[in-house]
Design a protein around this motif. Sequence first.
Motif, PDB file in Angstrom:
ATOM      1  N   LYS A  62       0.839  -1.200   0.000  1.00 43.89           N
ATOM      2  CA  LYS A  62       0.000   0.000   0.000  1.00 43.89           C
ATOM      3  C   LYS A  62       0.871   1.247   0.000  1.00 43.89           C
ATOM      4  O   LYS A  62       1.783   1.375   0.826  1.00 43.89           O
ATOM      5  N   SER A  73      -5.619   6.344  -0.418  1.00 46.17           N
ATOM      6  CA  SER A  73      -5.678   4.995  -0.968  1.00 46.17           C
ATOM      7  C   SER A  73      -5.751   5.103  -2.484  1.00 46.17           C
ATOM      8  O   SER A  73      -6.336   6.051  -3.018  1.00 46.17           O
ATOM      9  N   SER A  75      -6.208   2.708  -6.288  1.00 43.38           N
ATOM     10  CA  SER A  75      -6.613   1.453  -6.917  1.00 43.38           C
ATOM     11  C   SER A  75      -6.430   1.571  -8.424  1.00 43.38           C
ATOM     12  O   SER A  75      -6.602   2.646  -8.996  1.00 43.38           O
ATOM     13  N   GLY A  91      -9.937   3.576   2.333  1.00 44.42           N
ATOM     14  CA  GLY A  91      -9.579   2.630   1.282  1.00 44.42           C
ATOM     15  C   GLY A  91     -10.478   2.816   0.081  1.00 44.42           C
ATOM     16  O   GLY A  91     -11.637   3.200   0.216  1.00 44.42           O
ATOM     17  N   LYS A 140      -8.323  -2.387   2.439  1.00 46.95           N
ATOM     18  CA  LYS A 140      -7.317  -1.353   2.195  1.00 46.95           C
ATOM     19  C   LYS A 140      -7.346  -0.297   3.306  1.00 46.95           C
ATOM     20  O   LYS A 140      -6.302   0.167   3.754  1.00 46.95           O
ATOM     21  N   GLY A 145      -5.009  -4.966   2.773  1.00 45.61           N
ATOM     22  CA  GLY A 145      -5.167  -5.459   1.415  1.00 45.61           C
ATOM     23  C   GLY A 145      -5.785  -6.843   1.436  1.00 45.61           C
ATOM     24  O   GLY A 145      -6.338  -7.286   2.455  1.00 45.61           O
TER      25      GLY A 145
END
Length: 189
Positions: A62, A73, A75, A91, A140, A145
């Motif tokens: 992360k 966070s 993605s 997250g 997250k 994770g």
Amino acid sequence: METAWSWWPIPGTQRRVLVARLPQPSTRAVQRALSDTLTCRLFADAGHVVAVDDIGRTIYGKPQVRDHPLHHSISNTRSLTIGVLGPGPIGVDVEVLDRPLRVAPDLLTQRLFASAAEATDCLQHWTLIQAWTAKEAVLKAAGLGLAGGLANVRIAPDRAAARLHGLRYSLSLLKQEGFSVAVAECIRG
């Protein structure tokens, strides 16, 4: 590669996610560099200067900014990278809504849910991809994770909250441009 930048509002909150879209899917190295650039832009939007050299990674991979009061966070999926910033543990996860499942749905359901009853209840309201993004966003926010185990995350029936290891998380889910996006924030107190 040319990157298109935009903001997607998170319904029911004052938050938004920063979106970076590449014209085509990229390599992991390009995604990582884009994640670092996105992180710097997130913090700059909040009035904080963060350099790429300030970004590290936890043992779970992360991204983190050391010694900073704000949390973020990131993605990635295909050609899209998104990020979110918050005052506490947060997250985000994004997946393509029509992502082909390369695992038998029954096996995925067993991995995603602690019981058949939980699966039945959740899948009355959400698709597998939406449940996945919500649970991964919680993991997250917890800093774990996928190593934290998707089945360990319990989503409330109202879909607005989740629990993991005794902690509560608020959940926001949105569908945008063919993607499922989930944001989870740890609720203190």
